[in-house]
Design an enzyme around this catalytic site. Structure first.
Site, PDB file in Angstrom:
ATOM      1  CB  SER A 184     -45.181  40.726   9.843  1.00 38.19           C
ATOM      2  OG  SER A 184     -46.018  39.529  10.617  1.00 38.19           O
ATOM      3  CG  ASP A 336     -45.613  32.503   8.185  1.00 38.65           C
ATOM      4  OD1 ASP A 336     -46.204  32.613   9.301  1.00 38.65           O
ATOM      5  OD2 ASP A 336     -45.655  33.595   7.364  1.00 38.65           O
ATOM      6  CG  HIS A 366     -43.694  34.944  10.248  1.00 40.11           C
ATOM      7  ND1 HIS A 366     -44.743  35.528   9.514  1.00 40.11           N
ATOM      8  CD2 HIS A 366     -43.802  36.347  11.153  1.00 40.11           C
ATOM      9  CE1 HIS A 366     -45.005  36.835   9.816  1.00 40.11           C
ATOM     10  NE2 HIS A 366     -44.648  37.169  10.643  1.00 40.11           N
TER      11      HIS A 366
END
Ligand code: NAG
Length: 396
Positions: A184, A336, A366
């Site tokens: 991320s 995501d 995600h």
């Protein structure tokens, strides 16, 4: 009787709070809903509280979520530092004398998370044991105290130290088998520093591979096919990502509606535009029926130069910079908003001649790989973690 009614009301309120309509195909929807309810409560509390109380909240969360550096029979674990940046180091006690090394940057929108969090601690322990490798998990500075370029510079200093002879000697690393990785926002830092390092011939060694897990790579298009498809899918909602970006870039929070509608990027030059053109860079079966959303250019907002800074948005790097970067692993999840960021980067790296493994999870969401350790562990979390570690084992 009255108690029963109260209980029933509370239960339905809780169910209403937790329940979310999710797209078909998401892995184990109820687990994701529970995880989301937790995450939403935390984010709501952050929004309601002032700056001072946010620290208190972070402190409470860290008391619950952070774990000390515990060594065990297989691993020696210490809280150390790389170039002064706090870093938790996991060293297998047995195995090869010279070990592979992974420098890891945790996720959390450049504002949350820590190498000391239980979930990251467990991930790094598993990597160290399964790979017989030294894992170094970096605690770069977080927003709001630390904003771009400071976290990037923390990551860069830690990486330069990771690639230095002093560090190999100290930790018994094989200088030819080093990886830079993160998930991320940590994947953003990993991609950005890898580009900078690869363009620096003065370094004593270079990373052999880069491994990016659902990375965030650009802040110019908040209407990619994955932003459109997954805007209401937990746990990372579109406005939340916009807020993380504005905070990281130290931009005006009032720009949120403007960037969500791409008003800030409606007048890009053709070269920059081609680097984020998902109608070309994302495979047709992934982007599906989604089309670019027309922007009323007369209402365009001015673009702050920081949005074009490749150290913040590594997807915008030139081909020649990409071509120097090492072999790559890019993990993406169908559900995501950041899926297309990863897909576009995979394609651009490949076009620049880099060998890329694109690992896409059809039922992933995600954050799934890191939340694989929680009680509500989802099977896609476990599968993605195993796939990530297997790739490292075969390529590092
Ligand atoms: C993306 O590329 C396609 C094909 O070259 C082109 O038709 C389209 O205008 C591009 N989109 C943008 C926003 O530049």
């Amino acid at each position: 009787m009255r108690l029963n009614v109260t209980a029933a009301v509370l239960l339905s309120a809780a169910a209403y709070y937790v329940y979310l309509p999710l797209p078909p195909g998401v892995c184990e929807p109820w687990k994701l809903m529970l995880l989301d309810a937790l995450f939403r409560s935390f984010m709501t509390a952050r929004d309601i509280l002032g700056l001072k109380q946010v620290h208190l909240l972070n402190h409470v969360v860290s008391l619950v979520e952070e774990v000390p550096a515990r060594s065990c029979s297989a691993l020696h674990v210490t809280d150390s530092a790389l170039a002064g940046i706090p870093t938790r180091v996991y060293r297998p006690r047995a195995g090869q004398a010279l070990k592979r090394g992974v420098l890891y940057f945790h996720g959390g929108g450049w504002a949350l998370g820590s190498a000391r969090m239980r979930s990251y601690d467990l991930l790094c322990r598993k990597m160290a044991e399964d790979l017989d490798a030294v894992i170094m998990s970096v605690d770069y500075g977080l927003a709001p105290e630390s904003v771009f370029p400071a976290p990037y510079l923390d990551a860069l200093s830690a990486s330069r130290s990771f690639l230095s002879a002093d560090t190999w000697d100290r930790f018994g690393l094989d200088p030819n088998r080093l990886c830079i990785s993160g998930d991320s926002a940590g994947g953003n830092l990993a991609a950005a520093v890898t580009q900078t390092l690869s363009s620096d011939p003065s370094l004593p060694t270079q990373p052999r591979v880069q491994a990016l897990v659902y990375p965030v790579l650009q802040a110019l298009d908040f209407q990619t096919s994955s932003y459109q498809q997954n805007q209401a899918v937990p746990i990372l909602y579109r406005p939340v990502m916009a807020r993380f970006w504005l905070q990281y870039l130290d931009a005006d929070p009032l720009l949120e509606p403007s960037i969500l509608n791409n008003l800030h990027s409606c007048a890009l030059d053709p070269i920059t535009r081609s680097k984020i053109n998902w109608t070309v860079l994302v495979p047709a079966h992934i982007r599906k029926h989604y089309r670019p959303i027309a922007v009323d250019t007369s209402t365009g907002a001015e673009l702050a130069p920081v949005f074009l800074d490749v150290r913040a948005a590594p997807l915008l790097a030139d081909d020649v910079v990409l071509s120097r970067t090492p072999k790559a692993y890019i993990l993406t999840c169908e559900f995501d908003i950041l899926r297309d960021d990863g897909m576009m980067y995979a394609r651009r790296l490949r076009d620049a001649g880099v060998t890329v493994t694109s690992d896409h999870y059809d039922d992933g969401f995600h954050g799934c790989m890191v939340f694989a350790n929680l009680p509500m562990m989802s099977s896609v979390g476990r599968r993605s973690m195993e796939g990530f570690i297997r790739w490292l084992d075969q390529n590092l």
